[in-house]
Design an enzyme around this catalytic site. Structure first.
Site, PDB file in Angstrom:
ATOM      1  N   LYS A  82       9.137  -3.938  -5.808  1.00 37.73           N
ATOM      2  CA  LYS A  82       9.661  -3.062  -4.443  1.00 37.73           C
ATOM      3  C   LYS A  82      10.063  -3.896  -3.359  1.00 37.73           C
ATOM      4  CE  LYS A  82       8.765   0.843  -1.803  1.00 37.73           C
ATOM      5  NZ  LYS A  82       7.608   1.949  -1.331  1.00 37.73           N
ATOM      6  N   SER A 156       9.568   6.561  -1.254  1.00 36.80           N
ATOM      7  CA  SER A 156      10.384   5.379  -0.924  1.00 36.80           C
ATOM      8  C   SER A 156      10.416   4.434  -2.179  1.00 36.80           C
ATOM      9  CB  SER A 156      10.102   4.488   0.281  1.00 36.80           C
ATOM     10  OG  SER A 156       8.627   4.049   0.081  1.00 36.80           O
ATOM     11  N   SER A 180       4.860   7.675  -1.355  1.00 37.56           N
ATOM     12  CA  SER A 180       5.894   7.143  -1.858  1.00 37.56           C
ATOM     13  C   SER A 180       5.971   6.336  -3.269  1.00 37.56           C
ATOM     14  CB  SER A 180       6.219   5.989  -1.171  1.00 37.56           C
ATOM     15  OG  SER A 180       6.782   6.328   0.211  1.00 37.56           O
TER      16      SER A 180
END
Length: 461
Positions: A82, A156, A180
């Site tokens: 990520k 996210s 997330s």
């Protein structure tokens, strides 16, 4: 084995094949890179793909495998990172053009993944400053859900989720400050785990979001996430946990949300929770309906910590704030302007909040709740929210998740079927502090009893 099957095999099977010398790491990585080249122009899961570096790392992994190195659980396996986590030589962009450029060192979690033999294939897209429950950005565009290209995979960790659902890595690293990892996992048919706080390192991003955020895996199978955890958590033992059934457990089922969240729970999501409870009962567990005692201060204190966390991240990592989206600048300014006493109250409230919530675990071992309140937003819709909408609606579909960021307990998203639109639905399993391995065992038992891996995303079929 053809290239598509190899790319979709997942980290555990890819590692086994490489270890058995049935395939090479280079073959696995080339198959993964070919699939990224085919699908990512549509999905926009990756902010950057590290083609040349990944091929070199695969060649090095093959050298270690040829020398008989069997000590690395992820040897030769392609892993996605990520883009709020540092990879040496690359920018940590955080979904924005306001970033500071390339970083010199890997984050500690990435260093551990490399030490376990992982091949880093790229960095996955996030919403700007990881603020949104959808991966929409002005700078890099919107990530698409492989199950329905008109929808978001969530946020996210949306880029990581889209990559995993489409088979663009063996396992992916995500982060979770209020859901997330769990929301994108639920919306893309994945297993995702928010580990117990401080088990997977977050350094150098220590105390992220005022202590709420942790790093963890998103995976197509529980066994794949277990290898990630073995690589990143001291002591390991997660692959073994995924391979064994848990002892009979006391399980609480609840659809109550914390005060202040005011969610609308979809019918399919509610049915999934109760169906999971019935499944667990059929597997020999004692299942009761029991609600956590959510403190009234939980939502406001959590919001204070998130807002100050965004302000902290802009101040620490964004040398070009003028390039931020207007909403991000305004939210960061609100967070930075919060009185120190209010932030101190929010942090100090955690001890009382945690003690109140943990009373449930005097009587049960695991809690089952909804993950997201409803299905995924339309791609791009959340990116158009202004500051008032963000403040009012940011947590509207995440209502059962932020509490466990506050307490620091492990919480997993587990696939639980499809909704009426044919999109994945997930449920949340929450355990005691340090019971990550128990959640892995229980989730693997659910996966065996009700396999989800055969369902393929329709948006990329």
């Amino acid at each position: 084995m053809d290239a598509t099957t190899l790319a979709l095999a997942g980290a555990a099977e890819q590692a086994r094949l490489i270890r058995a010398k049935e395939v090479s790491s280079r073959e696995v990585v080339e198959a993964t890179l070919a699939r990224i080249a085919q699908l990512d122009p549509t999905l926009n899961a990756f902010r950057v793909v590290l083609v040349e570096r990944a091929l070199v790392e695969a060649q090095q992994a093959d050298g270690r495998a040829g020398a008989g190195d069997a000590s690395r659980p992820l040897l030769g396996v392609p892993v996605a990172i990520k883009d709020d986590v540092d990879v040496a030589g690359e920018a940590t962009a955080w979904g924005t053009a306001a970033h500071a450029g390339p970083v010199a060192q890997d984050a500690e979690a990435v260093r551990r993944l490399r030490a376990a033999g992982a091949v880093i294939v790229g960095k996955t897209l996030v919403p700007e400053l990881t603020m949104l429950p959808a991966t929409d950005t002005t700078t890099f565009g919107s990530t698409r859900n492989p199950w329905d290209l008109s929808r978001t995979p969530g946020g996210s960790s949306g880029g990581s989720a889209a990559a995993m659902a489409a088979g663009l890595a063996g396992v992916a690293l995500g982060s979770d400050g209020a859901g997330s990892i769990r929301t994108p996992s639920a919306w893309t048919g994945l297993f995702g785990l928010k580990p117990t706080r401080d088990r997977v390192p977050v350094a150098p991003h220590d105390d992220a979001w005022q202590g709420l955020s942790v790093n963890g895996p998103l995976a197509r199978r529980v066994a794949d996430a277990a290898l990630f955890l073995d690589a990143t958590i001291d002591g390991g033992g997660f692959a073994d946990a995924a391979a064994r059934e848990p002892r009979p457990l006391r399980v609480a089922v609840s659809t109550k949300a914390m005060p202040g969240a005011l969610p609308f729970l979809g019918n399919e999501e509610k049915r999934a929770v109760h169906a999971t409870g019935e499944l667990l009962r059929s597997l020999g567990h004692e299942v009761v309906e029991r609600d956590p005692d959510y403190p009234k201060s939980l939502y406001p204190a959590g919001l204070v910590r998130v807002l100050r966390g965004v302000g902290d991240d802009v101040g620490a990592a964004m040398p070009h704030p003028e390039r931020l989206e207007t909403r991000t600048r305004r939210v960061a300014a609100i967070g930075a302007a919060l009185p120190a006493g209010l932030v101190r109250w929010a942090r100090q409230a955690e001890a009382v909040q945690t003690a109140q919530l943990l009373r449930l675990w005097d009587d049960v071992d695991v809690l089952v709740t909804p993950c997201a309140a409803n299905g995924p937003y339309r791609a791009g819709a959340v990116g158009r929210w202004g500051t008032p909408q963000y403040l009012a609606r940011g947590a509207e579909r995440l209502s059962w998740m932020p509490a466990w960021n506050v307490t620091g307990q492990p919480a997993a998203a587990v696939p639980a079927g499809l909704d009426d639109d044919g999109l994945p639905v997930g449920v949340q399993l929450v355990g005691r502090h340090g019971d990550d391995a128990l959640l892995v065992s229980l989730s693997a038992q659910v996966e065996t009893a009700q396999p989800w891996i055969g369902r393929r995303p329709g948006g990329i079929a």
